[in-house]
Design an enzyme around this catalytic site. Structure first.
Site, PDB file in Angstrom:
ATOM      1  CB  SER A   6       0.735  45.026   0.431  1.00 49.55           C
ATOM      2  OG  SER A   6       1.669  46.044   0.701  1.00 49.55           O
ATOM      3  CG  HIS A  30      -0.669  42.540   3.661  1.00 53.48           C
ATOM      4  ND1 HIS A  30      -0.557  41.335   4.323  1.00 53.48           N
ATOM      5  CD2 HIS A  30       0.568  43.095   3.702  1.00 53.48           C
ATOM      6  CE1 HIS A  30       0.688  41.163   4.742  1.00 53.48           C
ATOM      7  NE2 HIS A  30       1.396  42.226   4.382  1.00 53.48           N
ATOM      8  CG  ASP A  32       3.076  45.407   4.493  1.00 54.30           C
ATOM      9  OD1 ASP A  32       3.304  44.296   5.000  1.00 54.30           O
ATOM     10  OD2 ASP A  32       2.782  45.574   3.290  1.00 54.30           O
ATOM     11  CG  MET A  34       7.223  48.414   7.873  1.00 52.20           C
ATOM     12  SD  MET A  34       8.147  48.449   6.338  1.00 52.20           S
ATOM     13  CE  MET A  34       7.643  50.036   5.690  1.00 52.20           C
ATOM     14  CG  HIS A  63       3.417  41.717   7.648  1.00 45.76           C
ATOM     15  ND1 HIS A  63       4.072  41.674   6.442  1.00 45.76           N
ATOM     16  CD2 HIS A  63       4.276  41.157   8.547  1.00 45.76           C
ATOM     17  CE1 HIS A  63       5.256  41.118   6.592  1.00 45.76           C
ATOM     18  NE2 HIS A  63       5.417  40.802   7.866  1.00 45.76           N
ATOM     19  CG  MET A  65       7.252  43.699   8.856  1.00 48.32           C
ATOM     20  SD  MET A  65       7.544  44.181   7.148  1.00 48.32           S
ATOM     21  CE  MET A  65       5.992  45.001   6.796  1.00 48.32           C
ATOM     22  CG  MET A 134       8.397  37.855   5.454  1.00 48.74           C
ATOM     23  SD  MET A 134       7.289  39.225   5.071  1.00 48.74           S
ATOM     24  CE  MET A 134       8.098  40.169   3.821  1.00 48.74           C
ATOM     25  N   GLY A 139      10.343  45.141   4.540  1.00 45.38           N
ATOM     26  CA  GLY A 139      10.705  46.555   4.560  1.00 45.38           C
ATOM     27  C   GLY A 139      10.220  47.347   3.356  1.00 45.38           C
ATOM     28  N   GLY A 142       7.737  46.064  -3.929  1.00 43.66           N
ATOM     29  CA  GLY A 142       8.365  46.106  -5.245  1.00 43.66           C
ATOM     30  C   GLY A 142       9.653  45.312  -5.396  1.00 43.66           C
ATOM     31  CG  ASP A 170       3.934  39.908   2.453  1.00 44.66           C
ATOM     32  OD1 ASP A 170       3.790  40.536   1.388  1.00 44.66           O
ATOM     33  OD2 ASP A 170       4.005  40.469   3.578  1.00 44.66           O
ATOM     34  N   GLY A 171       5.234  39.035  -0.781  1.00 47.75           N
ATOM     35  CA  GLY A 171       6.364  39.701  -1.427  1.00 47.75           C
ATOM     36  C   GLY A 171       6.641  39.193  -2.831  1.00 47.75           C
ATOM     37  N   GLY A 172       6.720  40.128  -3.766  1.00 47.39           N
ATOM     38  CA  GLY A 172       7.120  39.783  -5.134  1.00 47.39           C
ATOM     39  C   GLY A 172       6.119  38.946  -5.906  1.00 47.39           C
ATOM     40  N   GLY A 192       1.262  43.473  -3.624  1.00 47.94           N
ATOM     41  CA  GLY A 192       1.205  44.926  -3.472  1.00 47.94           C
ATOM     42  C   GLY A 192       1.419  45.643  -4.780  1.00 47.94           C
ATOM     43  CB  SER A 193       4.511  47.031  -6.302  1.00 44.20           C
ATOM     44  OG  SER A 193       5.174  45.795  -6.358  1.00 44.20           O
TER      45      SER A 193
END
Ligand code: DX5
Ligand code: ZN
Length: 215
Positions: A6, A30, A32, A34, A63, A65, A134, A139, A142, A170-172, A192-193
């Site tokens: 991401s 990926h 994202d 929004m 993805h 959102m 998720m 949103g 990080g 997805d996430g963290g 991502g981050s």
């Protein structure tokens, strides 16, 4: 375990970040998207995406959102994405949206927020190609991985024999949280981050691969 990167949070411009991701061995970009409605944050209009994705060569894992996924289809289908994922929480006819995406010969994913139960997915599991779980609230990049996600994945895995969907988280995701996913049979992890806030993206991906696969 495939790696989808991401570019939501980065030290570079979006365009430069996408280029740097393309230079790595990752499996997917990926994307994202929004709209400021489904989530408070807003990033790309379909027009923005036209130029942003024009130089990308990686398979796309999109993805959405957004409240109106169909508004993005004309633009997104031009880039032949492998997956377009929508959210289960949309108060709309999900089956109809899934059917419309499938008509383009694009695989369909269904994503659930951390507070949404796995049981809500059941009516759709026979229609979809991917479940994107998720592990953070949608949103922002990080954020920290929500540990309860692991139980949700275990519950979802009970249905993997009966249906054909793949799973994505997805996430963290970083070199520590990825090791918690080792025995959970995840097909694609989104990160991502952890990758895009560092100078050497490939190095970060190598660390994820090392900790995310059995040797
Ligand atoms: C959150 C997005 C994620 C996120 C991943 O709304 O869907 O894809 O940007 O980024 P990290 O790995 O930083 O949590
Ligand atoms: Zn995402």
């Amino acid at each position: 375990m495939k790696i989808s990167v991401s570019f939501l949070k980065s030290n570079n411009t979006y365009a430069d970040t996408i280029k740097l991701i393309n230079d790595t061995s990752c499996d997917y970009l990926h994307v994202d998207i929004m709209d400021g409605l489904f989530v408070p944050q807003k990033n790309f209009t379909p027009q923005d995406l036209e130029s942003l994705l024009s130089k990308n060569n990686k398979p796309l894992d999109i993805h959405l959102m957004v409240n109106s996924p169909l508004d993005y289809l004309d633009t997104l289908t031009k880039f032949h994405p492998e997956y377009i994922t929508i959210h289960l929480e949309l108060e709309q006819n999900i089956k109809e949206i899934i059917a419309k995406i499938k008509k383009y010969n694009i695989k369909v994913g269904l994503s659930i927020k951390p507070e949404t139960n796995i049981s809500k997915l059941l009516p759709y599991l026979s229609d979809i190609d991917l479940v994107l779980i998720m592990a953070v609230n949608p949103g922002l990049g990080g954020q920290s991985f929500i540990p309860e996600t692991l139980n949700k994945i275990k519950e979802l895995n009970k249905y993997k024999d009966k249906y054909y969907f793949k799973t994505s988280v997805d996430g963290g995701i970083n070199d520590i949280t990825i090791s918690k996913l080792l025995d959970l049979n995840i097909d694609i992890i989104v990160s991502g981050s952890y990758i895009t806030t560092q100078d050497n993206y490939q190095n970060q991906i190598n660390k994820l691969k090392k900790n995310g696969n059995h040797n």
